[in-house]
Design a protein around this motif. Structure first.
Motif, mmCIF file in Angstrom:
data_model
loop_
_atom_site.group_PDB
_atom_site.id
_atom_site.type_symbol
_atom_site.label_atom_id
_atom_site.label_comp_id
_atom_site.label_asym_id
_atom_site.label_seq_id
_atom_site.Cartn_x
_atom_site.Cartn_y
_atom_site.Cartn_z
ATOM 1 N N ASP A 130 0.815 -1.218 0.000
ATOM 2 C CA ASP A 130 0.000 0.000 0.000
ATOM 3 C C ASP A 130 0.846 1.265 0.000
ATOM 4 O O ASP A 130 0.313 2.376 -0.090
ATOM 5 N N LEU A 131 2.177 1.106 0.127
ATOM 6 C CA LEU A 131 3.055 2.270 0.081
ATOM 7 C C LEU A 131 3.036 2.904 -1.307
ATOM 8 O O LEU A 131 2.957 2.205 -2.324
ATOM 9 N N LEU A 150 6.609 7.177 6.065
ATOM 10 C CA LEU A 150 5.886 6.362 5.100
ATOM 11 C C LEU A 150 4.772 7.186 4.460
ATOM 12 O O LEU A 150 4.102 7.966 5.146
ATOM 13 N N LYS A 151 4.588 7.001 3.176
ATOM 14 C CA LYS A 151 3.520 7.665 2.441
ATOM 15 C C LYS A 151 2.653 6.600 1.789
ATOM 16 O O LYS A 151 3.134 5.803 0.981
ATOM 17 N N ILE A 152 1.364 6.552 2.181
ATOM 18 C CA ILE A 152 0.442 5.563 1.659
ATOM 19 C C ILE A 152 -0.128 6.044 0.326
ATOM 20 O O ILE A 152 -0.470 7.226 0.173
ATOM 21 N N SER A 153 -0.213 5.137 -0.660
ATOM 22 C CA SER A 153 -0.663 5.517 -1.995
ATOM 23 C C SER A 153 -2.131 5.946 -2.014
ATOM 24 O O SER A 153 -2.530 6.751 -2.858
ATOM 25 N N ASP A 154 -2.939 5.395 -1.102
ATOM 26 C CA ASP A 154 -4.361 5.746 -1.037
ATOM 27 C C ASP A 154 -4.656 6.404 0.316
ATOM 28 O O ASP A 154 -4.967 5.708 1.287
ATOM 29 N N ILE A 188 -6.145 10.283 10.481
ATOM 30 C CA ILE A 188 -5.000 10.626 9.621
ATOM 31 C C ILE A 188 -5.514 10.936 8.231
ATOM 32 O O ILE A 188 -6.049 10.054 7.545
ATOM 33 N N THR A 189 -5.370 12.186 7.816
ATOM 34 C CA THR A 189 -5.923 12.608 6.525
ATOM 35 C C THR A 189 -4.861 12.801 5.449
ATOM 36 O O THR A 189 -5.183 12.915 4.283
ATOM 37 N N GLY A 190 -3.611 12.860 5.829
ATOM 38 C CA GLY A 190 -2.571 13.157 4.837
ATOM 39 C C GLY A 190 -1.958 11.952 4.174
ATOM 40 O O GLY A 190 -1.147 12.077 3.265
ATOM 41 N N GLY A 191 -2.319 10.747 4.636
ATOM 42 C CA GLY A 191 -1.747 9.537 4.052
ATOM 43 C C GLY A 191 -0.331 9.253 4.493
ATOM 44 O O GLY A 191 0.372 8.472 3.850
ATOM 45 N N SER A 213 12.308 -0.958 -2.003
ATOM 46 C CA SER A 213 12.643 -2.022 -2.948
ATOM 47 C C SER A 213 11.576 -3.101 -2.965
ATOM 48 O O SER A 213 11.451 -3.842 -3.938
ATOM 49 N N GLY A 214 10.770 -3.204 -1.900
ATOM 50 C CA GLY A 214 9.682 -4.172 -1.862
ATOM 51 C C GLY A 214 10.088 -5.468 -1.186
ATOM 52 O O GLY A 214 11.256 -5.725 -0.908
#
Length: 412
Positions: A130-131, A150-154, A188-191, A213-214
């Motif tokens: 989900d990153l 961490l920045k979530i894609s959604d 949390i609204t900013g992801g 890298s996953g």
């Protein structure tokens, strides 16, 4: 009339280049990292096992795992690893590195690095997948301690999860190790989220790179670790260098005998080209391998060829009866397009090799592309600059200085 200012500028440029080359070449060359085939290293044999019961180990899974292993090795600062897939379920990894680096690299390769967010019941509510692409980074908390951001894609997904778990714990796990277990104080609204812990800036950056890298698509079981000797070896490498000296000397003599004054300029620029290529390799922090040496040798041939094309054109113009200055102008103008065409088409080929090739082929392509660009700057534009200064200084009015006999003028 002799223009001493142009001749003095020529001497100054040559003097600066000579000083740089004689004082720094050994130091710069000594800092270049040698590849596995030149310095040796170690080899690891892995057995690839499925992560899940219904997962099948086939060639596609082996290739995907090999790509991920290469990313992990690059995180460790090692370039151009040799990774071979062996059916039905093996990967052989060859790394050019000192013995002191083995444990760190082996640990880095073998880490699954599965990131999960879990609620108080232990249920996984977010995964590393989900990153956002490149969503892991390094930041600092309120006490200026390094953390992994961490920045979530959604962002809406994280917002919904944080709303459902408001005032509850949401643990962040790396594999099965809980990194932090914060209480969600607000929606949390900013992801964005973060992993706190006992990080240094370096370890936080390594963790961020690892997450970006996953996760490994399969489980790696280490079966064997062996030392690998240099395939070329120190003695053979020294012989190769000595052969390069002999070859360079022969080229220098040929250019002087056939082209005289332009040949002298070409020799100066060929030496400059070699020096600058070594400097750029050091700046790139590149790993020099046998394919890389092959790319460099090929570019030396193109560099000599660029000078020969120009000087042959100038000789042809002199033989038609033109003055030295007119012949120089016409020769450099008419040869430029031919030289640029050859260099550009080779650069296109290196781009194709880099895009479709494996790590060794990519290393060849990178070194070849770099040296072609350096060759354009030195053996095309640099040679023309120095020779133009000498011609315009009016010190060399006789055709013999350009390898043309008086009896040949007017024959064409």
């Amino acid at each position: 009339m002799i223009k001493w200012g142009r001749f003095l500028l020529f001497l100054v440029i040559v003097g600066v280049l000579a000083t740089l080359m004689t004082t720094t070449t050994t130091q710069v060359a000594g800092k270049i990292t040698l590849g596995l085939d030149l310095q040796g290293g170690f080899e690891i044999l892995y057995v690839v096992e499925p992560m899940e019961a219904n997962q099948k180990v086939d060639i596609e899974l082996l290739k995907a795992t090999a790509r991920m292993v290469e990313k992990r090795i690059n995180i460790g600062g090692v370039a151009e690893p040799v990774i071979e897939t062996e059916l039905p379920n093996r990967l052989r990894v060859k790394i050019a590195s000192q013995a002191a680096d083995q444990d760190k690299l082996r640990e880095l390769i073998g880490k699954p690095a599965v990131l999960t967010f879990r609620d108080e019941q232990g249920k996984i509510i977010l995964k590393g997948s989900d990153l956002a692409p490149g969503g892991a980074g390094v930041g600092y908390d309120e006490l200026k301690r390094p953390v992994v951001t961490l920045k979530i894609s959604d962002p809406k997904k994280l917002e919904q999860i944080s709303r459902e778990n408001l005032h509850k714990h949401m643990a962040i796990y790396l594999d099965e190790t809980m990194m932090t277990n914060p209480v969600i104080q607000t929606v949390i609204t900013g992801g964005s989220a973060q992993i706190s812990g006992d990080y240094t800036v370096e370890s936080a950056q390594e963790m961020a790179d690892l997450l970006n890298s996953g996760a490994m698509p399969a489980k790696l079981v280490e079966k064997q670790v062996t030392s690998v000797g240099a395939s070329l070896g120190k003695l053979a490498l020294q012989k190769t260098i000595n052969a390069g000296y002999v070859g360079a000397a022969l080229i220098f003599v040929f250019m002087l005998v056939v082209y005289r004054l332009p040949g002298l300029v070409a020799n100066i620029m060929l030496a400059t080209f070699t020096y600058l290529s070594i400097v750029v390799l050091d700046w790139m922090d590149a790993t020099l391998t046998l394919p890389g040496i092959a790319g460099f040798i090929l570019s030396v041939g193109m560099a000599v060829d660029a000078n020969i094309i120009t000087y042959e054109r100038i000789q042809e113009e002199i033989r038609t009866g033109k003055t030295i200055l007119s012949a120089f102008r016409a020769g450099e103008r008419r040869s430029l397009i031919t030289i640029l065409d050859g260099h550009v088409t080779t650069l296109i080929a290196t781009g194709v090799l880099f895009y479709f090739g494996t790590s060794s082929i990519q290393g060849f392509a990178v070194v070849l592309a770099m040296t072609i660009i350096v060759s354009l700057l030195t053996n095309v534009f640099g040679s023309r600059l120095l020779l133009g200064l000498l011609v315009r200084a009016n010190l060399t009015k006789k055709p013999v200085w350009f390898g043309v006999k008086e009896s040949e003028i007017g024959e064409l």
